[in-house]
Scaffold this active site. Structure first.
Site, PDB file in Angstrom:
ATOM      1  N   GLY A 136     -41.162   3.387 -15.482  1.00 20.67           N
ATOM      2  CA  GLY A 136     -39.715   2.953 -14.821  1.00 20.67           C
ATOM      3  C   GLY A 136     -39.083   1.999 -15.443  1.00 20.67           C
ATOM      4  N   SER A 137     -38.269   1.222 -14.909  1.00 19.38           N
ATOM      5  CA  SER A 137     -37.298   0.468 -15.777  1.00 19.38           C
ATOM      6  C   SER A 137     -37.617  -0.878 -16.132  1.00 19.38           C
ATOM      7  CB  SER A 137     -36.037   0.161 -14.875  1.00 19.38           C
ATOM      8  OG  SER A 137     -36.490  -0.499 -13.641  1.00 19.38           O
ATOM      9  N   LEU A 228     -52.475   3.914 -10.161  1.00 14.92           N
ATOM     10  CA  LEU A 228     -52.486   4.950  -9.561  1.00 14.92           C
ATOM     11  C   LEU A 228     -54.055   5.735 -10.241  1.00 14.92           C
ATOM     12  CD1 LEU A 228     -48.926   6.531  -9.678  1.00 14.92           C
ATOM     13  CD2 LEU A 228     -50.275   5.070  -7.996  1.00 14.92           C
ATOM     14  N   LYS A 229     -54.903   4.938 -10.698  1.00 13.83           N
ATOM     15  CA  LYS A 229     -56.236   5.652 -11.252  1.00 13.83           C
ATOM     16  C   LYS A 229     -57.332   4.962 -10.300  1.00 13.83           C
ATOM     17  CE  LYS A 229     -54.086   7.982 -14.271  1.00 13.83           C
ATOM     18  NZ  LYS A 229     -53.760   9.411 -14.466  1.00 13.83           N
ATOM     19  N   LEU A 230     -58.504   5.739 -10.246  1.00 10.71           N
ATOM     20  CA  LEU A 230     -59.517   4.993  -9.411  1.00 10.71           C
ATOM     21  C   LEU A 230     -60.258   3.969 -10.294  1.00 10.71           C
ATOM     22  CD1 LEU A 230     -61.238   5.451  -6.688  1.00 10.71           C
ATOM     23  CD2 LEU A 230     -62.720   6.855  -8.158  1.00 10.71           C
ATOM     24  N   ASN A 245     -55.743  -4.524  -3.317  1.00 11.12           N
ATOM     25  CA  ASN A 245     -54.739  -3.388  -3.531  1.00 11.12           C
ATOM     26  C   ASN A 245     -53.543  -3.454  -2.245  1.00 11.12           C
ATOM     27  OD1 ASN A 245     -53.433  -0.883  -4.478  1.00 11.12           O
ATOM     28  ND2 ASN A 245     -54.371  -0.053  -2.888  1.00 11.12           N
ATOM     29  N   HIS A 247     -51.235  -0.902  -0.374  1.00  6.27           N
ATOM     30  CA  HIS A 247     -50.880   0.589  -0.071  1.00  6.27           C
ATOM     31  C   HIS A 247     -49.638   0.811   0.867  1.00  6.27           C
ATOM     32  CE1 HIS A 247     -51.955   4.842   0.240  1.00  6.27           C
ATOM     33  NE2 HIS A 247     -51.468   4.522   1.565  1.00  6.27           N
ATOM     34  N   ASP A 288     -58.498   3.546  -1.180  1.00  2.16           N
ATOM     35  CA  ASP A 288     -58.221   2.907   0.282  1.00  2.16           C
ATOM     36  C   ASP A 288     -59.090   2.755   1.249  1.00  2.16           C
ATOM     37  OD1 ASP A 288     -55.283   5.188  -0.378  1.00  2.16           O
ATOM     38  OD2 ASP A 288     -55.819   3.083  -1.125  1.00  2.16           O
ATOM     39  N   GLU A 317     -43.585  -5.066   1.444  1.00  2.00           N
ATOM     40  CA  GLU A 317     -44.707  -5.401   0.751  1.00  2.00           C
ATOM     41  C   GLU A 317     -44.611  -6.545  -0.125  1.00  2.00           C
ATOM     42  OE1 GLU A 317     -44.578  -0.707  -0.717  1.00  2.00           O
ATOM     43  OE2 GLU A 317     -46.376  -1.866  -1.403  1.00  2.00           O
TER      44      GLU A 317
END
Ligand SMILES: Nc1nc2c(c(=O)[nH]1)N[C@@H](CN(C=O)c1ccc(C(=O)N[C@@H](CCC(=O)O)C(=O)O)cc1)CN2
Ligand SMILES: NCC(=O)N[C@@H]1O[C@H](COP(=O)([O-])[O-])[C@@H](O)[C@H]1O
Length: 353
Positions: A136-137, A228-230, A245, A247, A288, A317
């Protein structure tokens, strides 16, 4: 250099002025060379699990002390009964890491005084790394309100300058060197570590090297922000009860493998749920399933699109993550006997949520 000693008396309820007077000789005896000193009259309180004692000193927000205004804070403890033997040394009984007894009073006074090295402790105690996938930006878009990505990192990185987190983001770990968060980190001079090694990122490092790198930065807490990775087990073992984390749903609902980003909000809208909101949890080996530390609820309106829910949740958040990291940096996370982590209130140390 003449010592411009500022001796501010921050008095907690119930302290006894005459006893306070007894302290001054002790302080004056100290040949400290601190430029600014403060004295807190505090009290030792027990945690809900009654396993730990906590210093309850006047919180900065109530006109008390901002730790970093002083080079040294002398904390005077008043306690009703003689402190149990295992707590003669507060380091053993209340997790505050850098209290050192400077002069002890006869038990008859029921006072013990400690010097807390405030700034070194808070900065030392709160060196954070943010792990995010980014994408993203750039930072500019984030500030202009047209946020696309990495907004969580931006809020966490900028807060210590203007806000309430007594700590610093010392390194950004990302799997995309060109992501918005990495651009912002470069603007701010925050070091970037590429993890993991992939065919797209050959310069990425291994889990073991990541742990070594974070140790090198003296990181105390790892904060996931859109990663977004384990996370590998090596990292989780290296930072027990120190990786958070966030969520974008009320776990355990709408969590686990496959639930990330807009996928979460689409599932929430499709389910007909009337509420959603962020969950901040400690990270374990699975997606999670770690211990929930904080949640916040927002409404899901009948005609909401997933994007509208996402925007409402993200605003919450930003607020919740800063509040939780602030508590982490002030050592206000308490583990209940059944393993549930609680946040001790800043205003009232006897309250938890
Ligand atoms: N060991 C842990 N690692 C991570 C956790 C965790 O709790 N334990 N949380 C995630 C963040 N997250 C939810 O909050 C999450 C992220 C990604 C996924 C997911 O399904 N990922 C896909 C791959 C997506 C991609 O590469 O674009 C997958 O694994 O198939 C689920 C939950 C961060 N790490
Ligand atoms: N399961 C992980 C997950 O979905 N994380 C989510 O990614 C977004 C990152 O926002 P940002 O790019 O603006 O920081 C946040 O909404 C966060 O909860």
């Amino acid at each position: 250099m003449t010592r411009a000693s500022l001796l501010a008396l921050a008095v907690s309820p119930g302290s006894n002025p005459t006893r306070r007077a007894n302290l001054l000789p002790c302080l004056q005896k100290q040949n400290s060379n601190f430029l600014k000193e403060a004295l807190i009259l505090s009290s030792l309180t027990r945690s809900p699990s009654r396993q730990q004692w906590h210093l309850s000193s006047p919180p900065p927000s109530s006109g008390g002390l901002s730790r970093c205004w002083y080079d040294a804070i002398w904390v005077l403890l008043q306690y009703d009964n003689p402190i149990p033997s295992q707590c003669q040394n507060p380091i053993l009984c209340n997790r505050v890491s850098s209290i050192s007894s400077t002069c002890s009073f006869p038990q008859s006074h029921k006072w013990v005084i400690f010097r807390v090295s405030p700034c070194s402790r808070t900065i030392r105690a709160c060196r954070n790394s943010v792990v995010e996938a980014g994408g993203g930006s750039s930072g500019e878009d984030l500030r202009s309100g047209t946020r696309k990505k990495s907004s969580l990192f931006l809020y966490l990185a900028e807060d210590p300058i203007s806000g309430s987190i007594l700590g610093d983001i010392v390194v950004l770990v990302t799997n995309k060197r060109g992501c918005g968060g990495a651009e912002f980190a470069r603007e701010k001079g925050i070091p970037i570590v590429l993890f993991p090694k992939t065919k797209d990122e050959s310069e990425g490092i291994s889990p073991a090297d990541l742990v070594a790198s974070l140790r090198g930065f003296e990181v105390d807490f790892v904060l996931l922000a859109g990663y977004l990775k384990l996370l590998p087990a090596e990292l989780i073992r290296a930072y027990p009860k120190s990786i958070l984390n966030i969520h974008p749903s009320l776990l355990p609902a709408f969590g686990g493998k496959g639930y990330y980003g807009m996928k979460v909000h689409k599932a929430v809208v499709a389910s007909g749920a009337r509420f959603s909101g962020p969950t901040i949890h400690f990270v374990d080996e699975h997606y999670d399933t770690g211990r929930i530390l904080a949640q916040s609820v927002v409404p899901v309106l009948p005609n909401d699109t997933p994007e509208e829910v996402a925007t409402r949740v993200l605003q919450e958040e930003h607020r919740l993550y800063v509040e939780v990291v602030e508590a982490m940096c002030e050592d206000r996370i308490v583990w209940r006997q059944d393993g549930v982590p609680l946040i001790q209130s800043k205003e009232n140390p006897n309250e938890y949520r």
